[in-house]
Design a protein around this motif. Structure first.
Motif, PDB file in Angstrom:
ATOM      1  N   ILE A 145       0.843  -1.196   0.000  1.00 30.11           N
ATOM      2  CA  ILE A 145       0.000   0.000   0.000  1.00 30.11           C
ATOM      3  C   ILE A 145       0.880   1.249   0.000  1.00 30.11           C
ATOM      4  N   ALA A 146       1.900   1.246   0.861  1.00 30.32           N
ATOM      5  CA  ALA A 146       2.807   2.402   0.924  1.00 30.32           C
ATOM      6  C   ALA A 146       3.496   2.624  -0.419  1.00 30.32           C
ATOM      7  N   ALA A 147       3.919   1.549  -1.072  1.00 29.47           N
ATOM      8  CA  ALA A 147       4.607   1.671  -2.366  1.00 29.47           C
ATOM      9  C   ALA A 147       3.679   2.264  -3.427  1.00 29.47           C
ATOM     10  N   VAL A 148       2.443   1.818  -3.469  1.00 30.41           N
ATOM     11  CA  VAL A 148       1.505   2.326  -4.476  1.00 30.41           C
ATOM     12  C   VAL A 148       1.193   3.801  -4.225  1.00 30.41           C
ATOM     13  N   VAL A 149       1.008   4.182  -2.970  1.00 40.53           N
ATOM     14  CA  VAL A 149       0.758   5.593  -2.656  1.00 40.53           C
ATOM     15  C   VAL A 149       1.987   6.417  -3.021  1.00 40.53           C
ATOM     16  N   ASP A 150       3.170   5.923  -2.697  1.00 39.09           N
ATOM     17  CA  ASP A 150       4.412   6.618  -3.040  1.00 39.09           C
ATOM     18  C   ASP A 150       4.524   6.822  -4.549  1.00 39.09           C
ATOM     19  N   VAL A 151       4.274   5.763  -5.305  1.00 40.63           N
ATOM     20  CA  VAL A 151       4.326   5.864  -6.771  1.00 40.63           C
ATOM     21  C   VAL A 151       3.286   6.869  -7.261  1.00 40.63           C
ATOM     22  N   ALA A 152       2.092   6.833  -6.688  1.00 35.62           N
ATOM     23  CA  ALA A 152       1.037   7.769  -7.100  1.00 35.62           C
ATOM     24  C   ALA A 152       1.457   9.219  -6.857  1.00 35.62           C
ATOM     25  N   LEU A 153       2.190   9.449  -5.792  1.00 44.27           N
ATOM     26  CA  LEU A 153       2.617  10.811  -5.459  1.00 44.27           C
ATOM     27  C   LEU A 153       3.838  11.273  -6.241  1.00 44.27           C
ATOM     28  N   HIS A 154       4.708  10.341  -6.630  1.00 42.46           N
ATOM     29  CA  HIS A 154       5.992  10.725  -7.211  1.00 42.46           C
ATOM     30  C   HIS A 154       6.213  10.339  -8.676  1.00 42.46           C
ATOM     31  N   ALA A 155       5.272   9.688  -9.328  1.00 38.52           N
ATOM     32  CA  ALA A 155       5.511   9.156 -10.674  1.00 38.52           C
ATOM     33  C   ALA A 155       5.364  10.173 -11.791  1.00 38.52           C
ATOM     34  N   ARG A 156       5.231  11.432 -11.476  1.00 36.24           N
ATOM     35  CA  ARG A 156       5.157  12.437 -12.532  1.00 36.24           C
ATOM     36  C   ARG A 156       6.313  13.385 -12.387  1.00 36.24           C
ATOM     37  N   PRO A 157       7.002  13.747 -13.375  1.00 40.86           N
ATOM     38  CA  PRO A 157       6.806  13.429 -14.788  1.00 40.86           C
ATOM     39  C   PRO A 157       7.474  12.120 -15.223  1.00 40.86           C
ATOM     40  N   THR A 158       8.301  11.512 -14.379  1.00 43.03           N
ATOM     41  CA  THR A 158       8.962  10.261 -14.764  1.00 43.03           C
ATOM     42  C   THR A 158       8.585   9.156 -13.778  1.00 43.03           C
ATOM     43  N   PRO A 159       8.671   7.897 -14.219  1.00 44.33           N
ATOM     44  CA  PRO A 159       8.352   6.775 -13.328  1.00 44.33           C
ATOM     45  C   PRO A 159       9.275   6.754 -12.104  1.00 44.33           C
ATOM     46  N   VAL A 160       8.838   6.086 -11.065  1.00 45.86           N
ATOM     47  CA  VAL A 160       9.601   5.983  -9.825  1.00 45.86           C
ATOM     48  C   VAL A 160      10.480   4.748  -9.883  1.00 45.86           C
ATOM     49  N   ALA A 161      11.774   4.944  -9.743  1.00 45.70           N
ATOM     50  CA  ALA A 161      12.719   3.828  -9.724  1.00 45.70           C
ATOM     51  C   ALA A 161      12.565   3.050  -8.421  1.00 45.70           C
ATOM     52  N   ALA A 162      12.663   1.734  -8.500  1.00 47.88           N
ATOM     53  CA  ALA A 162      12.543   0.890  -7.309  1.00 47.88           C
ATOM     54  C   ALA A 162      13.600   1.269  -6.274  1.00 47.88           C
ATOM     55  N   LYS A 163      14.755   1.668  -6.743  1.00 49.23           N
ATOM     56  CA  LYS A 163      15.840   2.053  -5.838  1.00 49.23           C
ATOM     57  C   LYS A 163      15.451   3.280  -4.999  1.00 49.23           C
ATOM     58  N   LEU A 164      14.843   4.283  -5.638  1.00 53.34           N
ATOM     59  CA  LEU A 164      14.401   5.474  -4.910  1.00 53.34           C
ATOM     60  C   LEU A 164      13.250   5.152  -3.962  1.00 53.34           C
ATOM     61  N   LEU A 165      12.364   4.304  -4.402  1.00 50.04           N
ATOM     62  CA  LEU A 165      11.241   3.886  -3.576  1.00 50.04           C
ATOM     63  C   LEU A 165      11.755   3.189  -2.315  1.00 50.04           C
TER      64      LEU A 165
END
Length: 150
Positions: free
Chosen positions: A12-32
């Protein structure tokens, strides 16, 4: 008391994080992983399960990473937990120990309670959780304004 597995909470935390940070570029697993103080390998199985279930989309390449596969208002916390459960096989295991009491009484009661729990999680969309995260400034403040000028 938290009834979710650590893996489900992380999903859940990962999906929310991606939703918040995936613009303008995708979120790298390393940063996540870095934002959540985890080793990158710890997230991989969860992220792949989320991709297989159509919650996240994997983007390949040097600027690759993960982004949402559909709108955040159309993804519920229950969807994410169900996907995380498929990564660990939690959802298809028979009750243990095998006994008539477990099979006929305890197992069905626990299954019904689990379905109610997941149903309650379905009331929370990723949009709802993103709004709460932004209100509480969990990542240190409002997200930077996007500039679409070319």
């Amino acid at each position: 008391m938290i009834l979710l597995s650590r893996r489900s909470l992380l999903a859940i935390a990962a999906v929310v994080d991606v939703a918040l940070h995936a613009r303008p570029t995708p979120v790298a697993a390393k940063l996540l992983a870095q934002r959540h103080n985890l080793p990158p390998r710890h997230l991989e199985t969860v992220l792949q399960a989320l991709v297989r279930q159509g919650i996240l989309k994997g983007v390949r390449g040097p600027r690759g990473g993960y982004e949402l596969a559909r709108e955040r208002r159309k993804i519920t916390a229950g969807d994410v937990v169900r996907a995380a459960m498929t990564a660990t096989g939690e959802d298809g295991l028979p009750p243990l120990p095998e006994s008539k009491l477990v099979d006929d009484v305890v197992g069905p009661a626990v299954k019904e309670a689990g379905e109610s729990f997941l149903g309650a999680l379905d009331a929370y969309t990723i949009e709802d959780l993103c709004q709460q995260a932004e209100q509480k400034a969990v990542f240190g403040g409002p997200p930077p304004a996007l500039d679409f000028a070319i």
